[in-house]
Design a protein around this motif. Sequence first.
Motif, short mmCIF file in Angstrom:
data_model
loop_
_atom_site.label_atom_id
_atom_site.label_comp_id
_atom_site.label_asym_id
_atom_site.label_seq_id
_atom_site.Cartn_x
_atom_site.Cartn_y
_atom_site.Cartn_z
N GLY A 48 0.83 -1.21 0.00
CA GLY A 48 0.00 0.00 0.00
C GLY A 48 0.86 1.25 0.00
N LEU A 49 0.47 2.23 0.80
CA LEU A 49 1.16 3.52 0.80
C LEU A 49 2.37 3.51 1.73
CD1 LEU A 49 -1.99 5.81 1.08
CD2 LEU A 49 -0.48 5.70 -0.90
N PRO A 50 3.59 3.68 1.19
CA PRO A 50 4.76 3.81 2.06
C PRO A 50 4.69 5.12 2.83
CG PRO A 50 5.39 4.17 -0.23
CD PRO A 50 3.96 3.75 -0.23
N GLN A 51 5.18 5.08 4.07
CA GLN A 51 5.11 6.24 4.95
C GLN A 51 6.52 6.72 5.32
OE1 GLN A 51 2.07 7.48 5.76
NE2 GLN A 51 1.01 5.81 4.70
N MET A 52 6.59 7.89 5.96
CA MET A 52 7.86 8.43 6.43
C MET A 52 8.58 7.43 7.34
SD MET A 52 9.89 11.10 6.26
CE MET A 52 9.00 12.62 5.90
N GLU A 53 7.81 6.70 8.11
CA GLU A 53 8.35 5.67 9.00
C GLU A 53 9.24 4.68 8.24
OE1 GLU A 53 8.09 3.10 12.68
OE2 GLU A 53 7.46 5.17 12.35
N HIS A 54 8.81 4.32 7.04
CA HIS A 54 9.56 3.34 6.24
C HIS A 54 10.89 3.93 5.73
CE1 HIS A 54 5.25 1.97 5.82
NE2 HIS A 54 5.84 0.97 6.44
N PHE A 55 10.89 5.22 5.45
CA PHE A 55 12.13 5.89 5.08
C PHE A 55 13.09 5.90 6.26
CE2 PHE A 55 14.82 9.71 4.89
CZ PHE A 55 15.46 9.50 3.67
N HIS A 56 12.58 6.20 7.45
CA HIS A 56 13.42 6.21 8.66
C HIS A 56 13.99 4.83 8.93
CE1 HIS A 56 12.29 10.25 9.32
NE2 HIS A 56 11.16 10.05 9.96
N GLN A 57 13.18 3.80 8.69
CA GLN A 57 13.64 2.43 8.92
C GLN A 57 14.81 2.08 7.98
OE1 GLN A 57 12.97 -0.10 11.01
NE2 GLN A 57 11.47 0.98 12.23
N PHE A 58 14.72 2.53 6.75
CA PHE A 58 15.81 2.29 5.80
C PHE A 58 17.06 3.03 6.25
CE2 PHE A 58 18.19 3.55 1.93
CZ PHE A 58 18.62 2.28 1.56
N TYR A 59 16.89 4.24 6.75
CA TYR A 59 18.02 5.00 7.29
C TYR A 59 18.70 4.24 8.42
CZ TYR A 59 20.51 8.41 10.12
OH TYR A 59 21.48 9.05 10.86
N CYS A 60 17.90 3.67 9.31
CA CYS A 60 18.45 2.90 10.44
C CYS A 60 19.30 1.74 9.93
CB CYS A 60 17.33 2.37 11.33
SG CYS A 60 16.42 3.67 12.20
N TYR A 61 18.81 1.10 8.88
CA TYR A 61 19.57 0.00 8.26
C TYR A 61 20.93 0.51 7.77
CZ TYR A 61 20.98 -3.37 4.68
OH TYR A 61 21.70 -4.27 3.90
N LEU A 62 20.95 1.66 7.12
CA LEU A 62 22.20 2.22 6.60
C LEU A 62 23.19 2.51 7.72
CD1 LEU A 62 21.13 4.77 3.80
CD2 LEU A 62 21.95 2.43 3.53
N VAL A 63 22.72 3.11 8.81
CA VAL A 63 23.62 3.45 9.92
C VAL A 63 24.24 2.19 10.51
CG1 VAL A 63 23.76 4.47 12.23
CG2 VAL A 63 22.35 5.56 10.49
N TYR A 64 23.40 1.20 10.76
CA TYR A 64 23.86 -0.05 11.37
C TYR A 64 24.86 -0.77 10.45
CZ TYR A 64 23.45 -4.50 13.89
OH TYR A 64 23.71 -5.64 14.61
N GLU A 65 24.51 -0.83 9.17
CA GLU A 65 25.36 -1.55 8.21
C GLU A 65 26.65 -0.79 7.89
OE1 GLU A 65 25.05 -4.75 6.67
OE2 GLU A 65 23.83 -4.84 8.47
N PHE A 66 26.57 0.55 7.86
CA PHE A 66 27.78 1.32 7.57
C PHE A 66 28.82 1.13 8.66
CE2 PHE A 66 30.58 4.98 7.92
CZ PHE A 66 31.11 5.02 6.64
N ASP A 67 28.37 1.13 9.91
CA ASP A 67 29.30 0.93 11.01
C ASP A 67 30.01 -0.42 10.89
OD1 ASP A 67 30.29 1.71 13.83
OD2 ASP A 67 29.42 -0.28 14.16
N LYS A 68 29.25 -1.46 10.59
CA LYS A 68 29.84 -2.79 10.38
C LYS A 68 30.83 -2.76 9.22
CE LYS A 68 27.10 -6.21 9.84
NZ LYS A 68 25.90 -7.02 9.56
#
Length: 222
Positions: A159-179
Amino acid sequence: RDVMKAKKIGQKDTRFKTNLHISLLQISGYKKLYLDVENLRKVPYDSENEEHEEQLIELWNLLMPHENLKARISKQWCDIGFQGDDPKTDFRGMGLLGLVNLVYFSKHYTSEARQILSRSNHPKLGYSYAIVGINLTEMAYSLLKNGALKGHLYNMVSGLPQMEHFHQFYCYLVYEFDKFWFEEEPESIMHFNQYREKFHEKIKGLLLDYSVVLTLQDTKKP
């Protein structure tokens, strides 16, 4: 209905109708999400704005719960990876979006955020946590803008992606970049742009998979 009529698809084909409805929601929702993200990026950090200031203080309290901020303008901000004694200057490129992302990660993944902040103070492989976080906001924003996040969001949201889903992707980037940073063991922070681009290419490659879903929850599965 008009699409099905033009393509001579039977109106009684409820499965096709449902799938087409979801697809159209996803397509229009992606465009709306980009506009919402862009509008937040365009809002400059304003130290006279009480809400902006509250979010900034919240970031400090989430990351440094056992240390009081002695003053709003303080060298202490460098302890969480800002460049100077007033973080507002570091938000120029990504506006309020950069702060909202940092606060979201710190609020929803507090233990991970504190752990990554601690790792960012490594004597040899350290980096500026907040500055890198804002840089990763730019990465997430650019991937959304050029359409690279479509597959990820379409697979993630029926359905409709929300701002929450963008934030979740950002969290993935932070976690993975550190690794990624610690696995690569750069010679110094002076090579940041080189490794940042290497990480960017890695993420773009993952996003090419038609079944891709990049979430922080997935990274934490054993």
